[in-house]
Write a protein that holds these residues in place. Structure first.
Motif, PDB file in Angstrom:
ATOM      1  N   ILE A 269      32.972 -27.764  48.975  1.00  0.00           N
ATOM      2  CA  ILE A 269      32.574 -26.946  50.115  1.00  0.00           C
ATOM      3  C   ILE A 269      33.825 -26.264  50.632  1.00  0.00           C
ATOM      4  O   ILE A 269      34.712 -26.896  51.214  1.00  0.00           O
ATOM      5  N   GLY A 270      33.922 -24.972  50.376  1.00  0.00           N
ATOM      6  CA  GLY A 270      35.139 -24.213  50.642  1.00  0.00           C
ATOM      7  C   GLY A 270      35.834 -23.943  49.326  1.00  0.00           C
ATOM      8  O   GLY A 270      36.224 -24.889  48.630  1.00  0.00           O
ATOM      9  N   THR A 271      35.941 -22.674  48.970  1.00  0.00           N
ATOM     10  CA  THR A 271      36.490 -22.326  47.656  1.00  0.00           C
ATOM     11  C   THR A 271      37.662 -21.375  47.853  1.00  0.00           C
ATOM     12  O   THR A 271      37.511 -20.150  47.833  1.00  0.00           O
ATOM     13  N   GLY A 272      38.832 -21.987  48.056  1.00  0.00           N
ATOM     14  CA  GLY A 272      40.048 -21.209  48.253  1.00  0.00           C
ATOM     15  C   GLY A 272      41.101 -21.586  47.228  1.00  0.00           C
ATOM     16  O   GLY A 272      40.781 -21.988  46.103  1.00  0.00           O
ATOM     17  N   VAL A 273      42.359 -21.485  47.628  1.00  0.00           N
ATOM     18  CA  VAL A 273      43.475 -21.692  46.706  1.00  0.00           C
ATOM     19  C   VAL A 273      43.480 -23.106  46.132  1.00  0.00           C
ATOM     20  O   VAL A 273      43.609 -23.296  44.911  1.00  0.00           O
ATOM     21  N   ILE A 274      43.316 -24.121  46.982  1.00  0.00           N
ATOM     22  CA  ILE A 274      43.405 -25.500  46.503  1.00  0.00           C
ATOM     23  C   ILE A 274      42.187 -25.865  45.657  1.00  0.00           C
ATOM     24  O   ILE A 274      42.310 -26.538  44.628  1.00  0.00           O
ATOM     25  N   THR A 275      40.997 -25.439  46.079  1.00  0.00           N
ATOM     26  CA  THR A 275      39.812 -25.692  45.251  1.00  0.00           C
ATOM     27  C   THR A 275      39.989 -25.060  43.876  1.00  0.00           C
ATOM     28  O   THR A 275      39.693 -25.693  42.851  1.00  0.00           O
TER      29      THR A 275
ATOM     30  N   ARG B 214      31.891 -18.915  48.965  1.00  0.00           N
ATOM     31  CA  ARG B 214      33.068 -18.392  49.666  1.00  0.00           C
ATOM     32  C   ARG B 214      34.304 -19.208  49.306  1.00  0.00           C
ATOM     33  O   ARG B 214      34.272 -20.442  49.371  1.00  0.00           O
ATOM     34  N   SER B 215      35.408 -18.524  48.900  1.00  0.00           N
ATOM     35  CA  SER B 215      35.472 -17.090  48.779  1.00  0.00           C
ATOM     36  C   SER B 215      34.862 -16.617  47.456  1.00  0.00           C
ATOM     37  O   SER B 215      35.030 -17.252  46.424  1.00  0.00           O
ATOM     38  N   ARG B 216      34.177 -15.498  47.526  1.00  0.00           N
ATOM     39  CA  ARG B 216      33.422 -15.010  46.373  1.00  0.00           C
ATOM     40  C   ARG B 216      34.342 -14.678  45.206  1.00  0.00           C
ATOM     41  O   ARG B 216      33.999 -14.940  44.047  1.00  0.00           O
ATOM     42  N   GLU B 217      35.514 -14.133  45.494  1.00  0.00           N
ATOM     43  CA  GLU B 217      36.445 -13.779  44.415  1.00  0.00           C
ATOM     44  C   GLU B 217      36.855 -15.013  43.616  1.00  0.00           C
ATOM     45  O   GLU B 217      36.856 -15.001  42.382  1.00  0.00           O
ATOM     46  N   VAL B 218      37.166 -16.098  44.330  1.00  0.00           N
ATOM     47  CA  VAL B 218      37.594 -17.331  43.662  1.00  0.00           C
ATOM     48  C   VAL B 218      36.429 -17.978  42.932  1.00  0.00           C
ATOM     49  O   VAL B 218      36.552 -18.399  41.773  1.00  0.00           O
ATOM     50  N   SER B 219      35.279 -18.090  43.588  1.00  0.00           N
ATOM     51  CA  SER B 219      34.134 -18.749  42.955  1.00  0.00           C
ATOM     52  C   SER B 219      33.669 -17.994  41.710  1.00  0.00           C
ATOM     53  O   SER B 219      33.301 -18.611  40.703  1.00  0.00           O
TER      54      SER B 219
END
Length: 266
Positions: free
Chosen positions: A6-12, A34-39
């Motif tokens: 839950i939460g898709t950023g740099v660390i995920t 989110r974030s769509r770019e990372v996912s």
């Protein structure tokens, strides 16, 4: 086993990238949109990654749920989600205590707090955990080194030290600027300093029988340039400033604890 984020950023992205490379035995890795770019990037990297815009779906379907949202929106995001009794939850949100998380997501979940660093993407990261969990330690061991803190005070100390990443690059930035002022090209200066510090990190990694203090002495010839550099640095307050910065971060972590449970021991 299914993993959910839950939460898709740099660390995920770093964790999932490392798990894919390690061929970690997860049947599915479910990540929030989110974030769509990372996912989108993660879904393209492996057929085992599935993207969803429904955080409740992640909690319902994952055996282990990783919380990786920003602390300022964490309560808003997490309170509406219903977690299962005894569900394993890994919080990657450094400033949120066990007590505060339990008040939002329920007392029945099993929370492990973790501080993974970006190098887990290359399976060379170090992650500190609290409290002990064989399953979560095994997962992060696939991504480098897992260190389990014996107490929340020890965990918070590691959390404070993990905030040195920006300082590390700031030191390199300052040294690069100095080299450029002496006429060196920026690209060459950065490549040189990267090589110097990479070599030193490898030396520390290989020579685990010696403390950092002993390694400093070993790399400082009496009366030599390295000894002079360190003497000037400490004399100008460099080490004192570093200690003060660590103390400041530690104080911020302490301030985040509920007043009634400052020690938060489990």
């Amino acid at each position: 086993m299914k993993l959910g984020f839950i939460g898709t950023g740099v660390i995920t992205e770093a964790i999932v990238t490392g798990l894919i490379a390690a061929e970690y035995p997860a049947a599915e890795i479910i990540v929030s949109e989110r974030s769509r770019e990372v996912s989108t990037r993660l879904a393209a990297a492996s057929g085992r990654v599935r993207v969803t815009s429904d955080n409740q779906q992640i909690a319902d379907q994952a055996d282990v749920v990783f919380l990786a949202v920003l602390p300022q929106v964490a309560e808003q995001v997490l309170r509406p989600i219903r977690f299962r009794n005894r569900q394993k939850v890994v919080s990657l949100i450094a400033t949120l205590t066990h007590d505060r998380l339990h008040s939002w997501i329920g007392d029945g979940v099993e929370i492990t707090r973790a501080i993974p660093l970006p190098a887990v993407a290359e399976r060379r990261g170090v992650t500190v955990l609290y409290p002990a969990s064989g399953q979560i330690s095994g997962l992060f061991s696939c991504l480098g080194t897992a260190v389990t803190a014996d107490s929340i005070a020890e965990f918070d100390a590691y959390a404070s030290a993990s905030a040195l990443m920006g300082t590390y690059f700031g030191v390199l930035e300052t040294a690069t600027g100095w080299l450029c002022a002496q006429g060196c090209g920026e690209q060459d200066a950065q490549a040189y300093l990267t090589g110097v510090f990479l070599g030193l990190a490898r030396r520390a990694e290989q020579d685990t029988g010696r403390s950092f203090s002993e390694l400093r002495v070993a790399h400082s010839t009496p009366g030599g340039l390295n000894e002079q550099m360190y003497g000037e640095f400490t004399g100008a307050g460099g080490t004192s400033a570093l200690t003060a910065a660590l103390d400041s971060v530690a104080a911020r972590l302490l301030a985040a604890k509920p007043p009634s449970c400052p020690d938060e021991e489990l």
